[in-house]
Write an enzyme that holds these catalytic residues in place. Sequence first.
Site: not given
Length: 330
Positions: A135, A231
């Site tokens: 990412h 996360d």
Amino acid sequence: MGLNIRGRSFLTLLDFTPEEINYLIDLAVEFKRLKNNGVEHKWLSDKQIVLLFEKTSTRTRCAFEVGARDLGMGVTFLDSGSSQMGKKESLADTAKVLGRMFDGIEYRGFKQSVVEDLAKYSGVPVWNGLTDQFHPTQMLADIMTAREEFGDLRGRKLTFFGDARNNVANSLMVVCAKLGMHFCACGPQELMPEEWLTEKCKAVAAETGAVLEFTDDVAQGAKDCDILYTDIWLSMGEPDELWAKRIKLLLPYQVNQKVMDMAKPTAIFEHCLPSFHDRETTVGEDIYQKFGLEAMEVTDDVFLGKHARQFQEAENRMHTIKAVMYATLK
């Protein structure tokens, strides 16, 4: 800002030098200054880009669309139901068609091989908006946010708490290695980064002076920490049946006030979002009903507290993505 990455794809930060990464962040800082001062910068008004989304998103889509329009570009959005890619048309054929119509392609989806093939066959810059493995656009925003707080980040400790083999943790390890930071993965041993990526990052760290640390001890992960990061515990596309197993594994690595208090007093909290910090989502309420948890990866007091920087971080997605598009298309 004398570096030139025009025409290059942005697939993983493994492909970029520390100087190039810092160049992109410096450029993002300038774009943020221009935006905040109302200075128009439609410097790419002759460009058209397409956004390919196999995975839905709020921040990534909005950051690309707003950033592109700020730069004067035209934007076309295609979700999985609006394209024949991989169904009636091969990936290679789709890439060749899009490369003849657009100046740049963003892809957000599952396999890293898809974004790599788009770059291979399209002939135009391709930007990784998220894959199961990496990412990279999120990383630029994370580092920009930390730089706004601390300035020079060399030697600063960033600890990721939770599933340390997901795309965000992978990318954090890469960017910390590239920038000479201290990266700590804090989670269950069975959820540590894959060996091949760890070895690549160790080789980078040997050149930059970065430190890579892997521990299942929360106190060790939080000790002397400048940036606490987490996360959600189940990535998009994973089955709901995994929640029970992940909660059992990862609840000890929840970022709560006790964990924040173990870090430096000046530490900040970062999160790529979305977050299950309360019961104000259907998933959050469902998890509460099934498991009795008011919050998952981070508690509400931390998420809303004085250390939290996740909304500043979300805004910085726009500025950093704009920097990537401009630098590769200018």
